[in-house]
Motif scaffolding. Sequence first.
Motif, PDB file in Angstrom:
ATOM      1  N   GLY A   1       0.769  -1.242   0.000  1.00 12.93           N
ATOM      2  CA  GLY A   1      -0.086   0.127  -0.094  1.00 12.93           C
ATOM      3  C   GLY A   1       0.911   1.233   0.116  1.00 12.93           C
ATOM      4  O   GLY A   1       0.547   2.319  -0.694  1.00 12.93           O
ATOM      5  N   ALA A   2       1.918   1.126   0.735  1.00 15.64           N
ATOM      6  CA  ALA A   2       2.856   2.378   0.802  1.00 15.64           C
ATOM      7  C   ALA A   2       3.578   2.614  -0.392  1.00 15.64           C
ATOM      8  O   ALA A   2       3.591   3.704  -0.967  1.00 15.64           O
ATOM      9  CB  ALA A   2       3.632   2.174   1.981  1.00 15.64           C
ATOM     10  N   ILE A   3       3.881   1.562  -1.144  1.00 17.13           N
ATOM     11  CA  ILE A   3       4.688   1.796  -2.431  1.00 17.13           C
ATOM     12  C   ILE A   3       3.733   2.349  -3.541  1.00 17.13           C
ATOM     13  O   ILE A   3       4.076   3.160  -4.139  1.00 17.13           O
ATOM     14  CB  ILE A   3       5.105   0.369  -2.966  1.00 17.13           C
ATOM     15  CG1 ILE A   3       6.427   0.080  -1.723  1.00 17.13           C
ATOM     16  CG2 ILE A   3       5.979   0.498  -4.140  1.00 17.13           C
ATOM     17  CD1 ILE A   3       7.028  -1.345  -1.888  1.00 17.13           C
ATOM     18  N   ILE A   4       2.482   1.455  -3.617  1.00 17.45           N
ATOM     19  CA  ILE A   4       1.590   1.991  -4.571  1.00 17.45           C
ATOM     20  C   ILE A   4       1.065   3.409  -4.298  1.00 17.45           C
ATOM     21  O   ILE A   4       0.869   4.327  -5.173  1.00 17.45           O
ATOM     22  CB  ILE A   4       0.475   1.051  -4.781  1.00 17.45           C
ATOM     23  CG1 ILE A   4       1.016  -0.350  -5.265  1.00 17.45           C
ATOM     24  CG2 ILE A   4      -0.613   1.440  -5.712  1.00 17.45           C
ATOM     25  CD1 ILE A   4      -0.041  -1.400  -5.332  1.00 17.45           C
ATOM     26  N   GLY A   5       0.887   3.719  -3.151  1.00 13.36           N
ATOM     27  CA  GLY A   5       0.530   5.082  -2.646  1.00 13.36           C
ATOM     28  C   GLY A   5       1.290   6.090  -2.949  1.00 13.36           C
ATOM     29  O   GLY A   5       0.984   7.332  -3.483  1.00 13.36           O
ATOM     30  N   VAL A   6       2.595   6.021  -2.733  1.00 18.43           N
ATOM     31  CA  VAL A   6       3.703   6.886  -3.257  1.00 18.43           C
ATOM     32  C   VAL A   6       3.595   7.105  -4.749  1.00 18.43           C
ATOM     33  O   VAL A   6       3.671   8.231  -5.096  1.00 18.43           O
ATOM     34  CB  VAL A   6       4.988   6.350  -2.691  1.00 18.43           C
ATOM     35  CG1 VAL A   6       5.889   7.225  -3.268  1.00 18.43           C
ATOM     36  CG2 VAL A   6       5.047   6.573  -1.006  1.00 18.43           C
ATOM     37  N   PHE A   7       3.452   6.046  -5.355  1.00 19.63           N
ATOM     38  CA  PHE A   7       3.434   5.946  -6.868  1.00 19.63           C
ATOM     39  C   PHE A   7       2.290   6.983  -7.394  1.00 19.63           C
ATOM     40  O   PHE A   7       2.290   7.710  -8.304  1.00 19.63           O
ATOM     41  CB  PHE A   7       3.463   4.805  -7.445  1.00 19.63           C
ATOM     42  CG  PHE A   7       3.123   4.671  -8.914  1.00 19.63           C
ATOM     43  CD1 PHE A   7       4.208   5.007  -9.759  1.00 19.63           C
ATOM     44  CD2 PHE A   7       1.994   4.361  -9.458  1.00 19.63           C
ATOM     45  CE1 PHE A   7       4.205   5.121 -11.149  1.00 19.63           C
ATOM     46  CE2 PHE A   7       1.836   4.327 -10.660  1.00 19.63           C
ATOM     47  CZ  PHE A   7       2.853   4.629 -11.672  1.00 19.63           C
TER      48      PHE A   7
END
Length: 250
Positions: free
Chosen positions: A203-209
């Motif tokens: 979630g953090a990785i996709i959210g930042v993207f």
Amino acid sequence: MIFINILLFFLIGLVFGSFFNVVGLRLPKNIPFANDRSACPYCNHQLTWYENIPLFSFLIQRGKCRHCKGKISYIYPTIELFTGVLFALSFSIIGFKFELITALLLVSMLMIIFVSDIKYMLIPNKVLLFFLPFFILMRVLVPLEPWWSPIIGAIIGVVLLAIIIILSRGGMGAGDMKLFGVLGIVLGVQKVLLAFFLSCMIGAIIGVFLLLTKIVGRKQPVPFGPYIVFGSLIAYFYGDTLLNWYINLL
């Protein structure tokens, strides 16, 4: 023979994936299933039998309704294809064992939740309540080691998410909490914690993207359910490998 069985499970997954699309879209809005054929959202044309199979329909019609040329949503063929792949993966990893039933049930539940959460940001209680008794039964027939792991896993899943909901003042929803309670029964203590960690990381990785590409705004709510789906599937199928790797690393 193994290849034929994998192909068979893939095709079965395609068929069920089409059904999971319908359930995920209609159940949260209490739209009746019987005597109500799917229709194009643009021109309201009722779909023929082959148009109701999203992956084949998407390929045949090249991503557009053949009547109004409106673009067909990518989510329909994606869920169908993803379900087929996961059904095939379940058999290839587990084989013809009782645990295969658990795997197929888990994939089925998570695909429905993926659709409903993406579309409505909602995890229906009816879906969780439908699958819950099946998971309990399967954990009686195919117990984890130790036997109490599903019970403690369910408690940890609920309590952990409840604490986060309270501390974040609604940063996660009650549906996420209930889902982790059900996942705790399937995964047990270690894997449900791993699923939570993977869900947050994904979630953090996709959210930042999404933020960097300005697909979503800073204050725009984003469903957490899809991240739980990915994290849980990784934990279920590859949790032992990841946990052993982590222990050996330490």
